[in-house]
Write a protein that holds these residues in place. Structure first.
Motif: not given
Length: 814
Positions: A248-252, A361-368
């Protein structure tokens, strides 16, 4: 990247360093900190409690009277209106005197019943409740069952934490992880680093993983390493609170112990992971391949995605089960009923992941992270770290061995750094020992190669360091930019100057701007249909299609400036600005081949547009609309400005999309003959009606031939001392003979005496023979040394008339 200082302190001591001081040091070393977020929003006096009982309020249907043990030695009576409060829960309790953001808790009576505190929701604690399950967003925060009673909620929820927002440049993807941030902080502070050892905590107690799973890679250009562990007997449920707090601190948003652990390790190592329900993977196969034409995959967000052959997928024996590096598939999702897991870790090609992510149009923490290329050296350590955590917190049994494909060792880069070059670049006088000390702070291995040279081994986690100047930059920022002395520039300097082409382009802009034209800048990307308009320069060539267009309206590179000029004109006309004189100097693009395999052609072009009135209406001057000759005058002014007045000709061949009777092609005359370099004229009436424009005139000129031929140096001539002799002739020629061709022949045969030639009248109809016209031309003869005689002029004039008769059958009109 959000970096928790509490989490960071697991790897490096931050004793004596405030968040503000750390942010300042990191920013000074080259990574900007956008801000500092404090998770504690001013809480005090809030502890964990246990709801022993819940009864309905006697006088309020929406209120409950709860008896709560908050570890104070006596039970508290608290009135609570939350729908989800229930006996047996562990909850945050604000005692009397506690402080929350904008609120202080006091004893109170609610509808006649005493309340000795407040049971708190996540929002009341200042947490981002949107990261919690929906049922907890609308009610009190329910803590894990094993939470101890009476603890300070700040400690339980990790709220004594400060979050640094790293604003990373694309080259610093190594800091998209807590370990990367720890390496950076250790280098800046010069403090010891303590890293987790995944192999130490991992225990393999099951059978061979290869008995339960197979992996394969169809092409290692798209995935150089794919590794899978098999974990059986897992028990899905909530993750430990400390893991949830860090996510949660990381926004997840926390989801479950298995998913949360994969996200936790991704944040820790910068290596995305994905867990499949092993019992839903057909044939126990996980293969990395390109999608089939028309293949469809429903991703974890519930959206059905139509895949294209350039997209990379993970597939079992039957179908695609995940978009590689982007998002998993819904069919193999880990749920509360999952028993066996396949845990993947991989090195996917960043460009392929980026293209897929953007197109869908699918951005994710993994793709980043994959887009910026993950560290190949962390594929296995991250996999082992996650497996160990799942075994500990989800009760799984890790089976022996890693089933993998690819994974050829990636060697660390070895760079040679010259001490003399480093000091020369920085203007410093660093010693060999000082440089090696700074390199050691980066956790790079280094050694002496020979006198004044250092051999540095750069680990794979720092993919941004490829040459020696990258090392010099690292040393500079650790040494401190403020410590680098200011020195005067040494060596040979080159004064700046414009190239010939730049100078001519600038002078043309100045000429047209001073002449009343306004410069505009159109899009280089246009609609496919617009690329078919005004094809004067594109004959036999093809428009260049964009590989990844923003939209269909911007999917090809322009082949002419005129369509964009017309769009700009229409935009202005629709806003009651109809008197327009516009120009643009820009590039057009062509390809000699339909399917682009090499660099397309790029040509500089001047575009002009006139519409509306020549000048504003005055009380004594009526408004006069612009016409063809206003545009023709502007074109001739450009030629004159470039010293090419006598080297232009027109051909009335009605170029495509122009008015058939009010247009012409423009030719540059030179030693090689006539070269077509442009078009001018009024828009075709049908095109004008389609665009809903009034009479509009446009021109387009290729600039490179003009740049090459331009005579840019001013040339002065003496004033004429002797009078000239003028001869006017009226020639009867076929109606289809261009007047410009007559002038070309006259100039070619007039010799040195002919100074000027000009058409002053054209007559057709009346007494003229059908198919004929009369062209009246004025010729001026002059000699620089003496006054001409009739005989001298007559000889040259007869030569001119003879040439006209031979070339065109021209006769003098009687």
């Amino acid at each position: 990247m959000k970096v928790s200082t509490g989490w960071l302190s697991d790897y490096i001591s931050l004793e004596g360093v405030t968040a503000e001081a750390l942010a300042e040091k990191i920013t000074a070393a080259g990574i900007e900190i956008d801000g500092i977020e404090r998770r504690n929003k001013g809480l005090s006096g809030i502890v964990t409690g246990y709801v022993k009982s819940k009864e309905k309020h006697p006088d309020a249907d929406k209120l409950n009277v709860c008896v709560v043990d908050a570890g104070t030695g006596e039970d508290l009576q608290i009135v609570c209106g939350a729908k989800n409060v229930a006996a047996g829960q562990k909850v945050p309790v604000a005692l009397v005197g506690a402080k929350l953001p904008g609120l202080e808790i006091k004893k109170a009576k609610l509808r006649g019943v005493l309340s000795q505190g407040m049971i708190c929701s996540a929002k009341e604690l200042g947490l981002n409740d949107k990261l919690l399950p929906k049922e907890l967003q609308e009610g009190i925060l329910v803590l894990p069952e094993d939470t101890e009673i009476g603890l300070d909620i700040i400690k339980v929820l990790g709220l004594n934490d400060e979050i640094l927002e790293f604003d990373l440049t694309p080259n610093r993807s190594d800091c998209l992880s807590m370990l990367g941030a720890a390496y950076e902080t250790s280098a800046i502070l010069g403090r010891e680093l303590k890293l987790p050892d995944p192999s130490k905590d991992l225990v393999e107690t099951g059978g061979a993983a290869s008995d339960s799973v197979r992996v394969q890679i169809s092409d290692e250009a798209y995935a150089s390493h794919y590794a899978v562990r098999f974990i059986s007997g897992v028990k899905p449920g909530p993750a430990p609170l400390w893991i949830q707090n860090r996510l949660m601190a990381a926004g997840i948003r926390p989801i479950s112990n298995i998913v949360d652990i994969t996200n936790y390790v991704m944040l820790e190592y910068g290596q995305p992971l994905h867990a499949f329900d092993a019992d839903k993977v057909a044939g126990g196969l996980l293969g990395v391949r390109l999608a089939h034409e028309g293949e469809v995959l429903t991703t974890l967000d519930g959206q059905e995605r139509k895949l294209e052959p350039h997209m990379l997928v993970i597939a079992d024996e039957a179908k695609a089960v995940a978009l590689a590096g982007v998002m998993g598939g819904l069919d193999t999702e880990v749920t509360g009923e999952t028993v066996n897991l396949l845990l993947e870790s991989a090195k996917f090609d960043g460009g392929t992941v980026r293209k897929t992510s953007r197109q869908l149009g699918l951005r994710s923490e993994a793709s980043q992270r994959f887009e910026k290329e993950v560290d190949p050296g962390r594929v296995i350590p991250a996999l082992n770290r996650a497996a160990a955590l799942i075994a500990r917190y989800a009760g799984g049994t890790v089976h022996e061995g890693i089933v993998q494909a690819g994974g050829a060792p990636v060697a660390n880069k070895v760079l040679t750094l010259s001490l003399a070059k480093l000091n020369g670049y920085l203007g410093t006088d660093l010693s060999l020992l000082e440089v090696k000390t700074l390199i050691a702070r980066l956790h790079f291995k280094c050694g002496d190669r020979e006198h004044g040279l250092i051999e540095v081994e750069v680990p794979t986690r720092r993919g941004d360091i490829t040459v020696d100047v990258d090392l010099i930059e690292e040393i500079a920022r650790l040494y401190g930019y403020d410590n680098i002395p200011t020195t005067l520039i040494e060596g040979v300097t080159t004064p700046g100057a414009l190239t010939r082409q730049q100078s001519l382009r600038r002078s043309l802009r100045r000429l047209l701007s001073h002449g009343g034209y306004q410069e505009v800048m159109g899009y280089s990307f246009i609609q496919p249909e617009q690329s078919k308009l005004f094809p004067a320069f594109a004959q036999g060539r093809h428009a260049v299609k964009l590989a990844m267009p923003m939209s269909e309206d911007r999917s090809v590179l322009r082949t002419s400036l005129i369509p964009q000029l017309l769009d700009i004109a229409l935009y202005n006309v629709n806003r009651k600005q109809s008197d327009l004189a516009l120009f643009e100097i820009g590039n057009v693009f062509f390809s000699e081949e339909e399917e682009l395999t090499r660099q397309p052609q790029e040509l500089p072009v001047l575009g002009l547009l006139l519409s509306g009135n020549r000048a504003a209406k005055q009380w004594n001057i009526p408004a006069e609309p612009v016409d063809f000759f206003d545009l023709k005058g502007a074109v001739e002014t450009v030629f004159a400005h470039l010293g090419l007045s006598g080297r232009m000709a027109y051909e009335g061949d009605a170029p495509q999309d122009y008015h058939p009777g009010r247009s012409a092609s423009i030719y540059l005359l030179g030693e090689a003959g006539r070269v077509k370099i442009g078009t001018l004229g009024q828009l075709h009436p049908e095109l004008q009606r389609k665009l809903d424009l009034e009479d509009t005139y446009v021109a387009e000129l290729l600039l490179q031939p003009l740049y090459d031929a331009a005579r840019v140096h001013l040339q002065y001539t003496e004033l004429q001392r002797f009078p000239g002799m003028e001869r006017d002739i009226a020639l009867v020629v076929n109606a289809d003979v261009p007047a410009g061709h007559l002038l070309d022949v006259i100039r070619a045969n007039g010799g040195t005496l002919l100074q000027q030639v000009q058409v002053f009248d054209v007559y057709t109809g009346g007494k003229m023979e059908a198919g004929k016209k009369s062209v009246a031309i004025s010729l001026l003869y002059r000699h620089t040394d003496h006054t001409l005689t009739d005989d001298e002029v007559g000889e040259v004039h007869e030569q001119v008339l003879s040439a006209l008769q031979q070339n065109f059958g021209a006769e003098l009109r009687k």
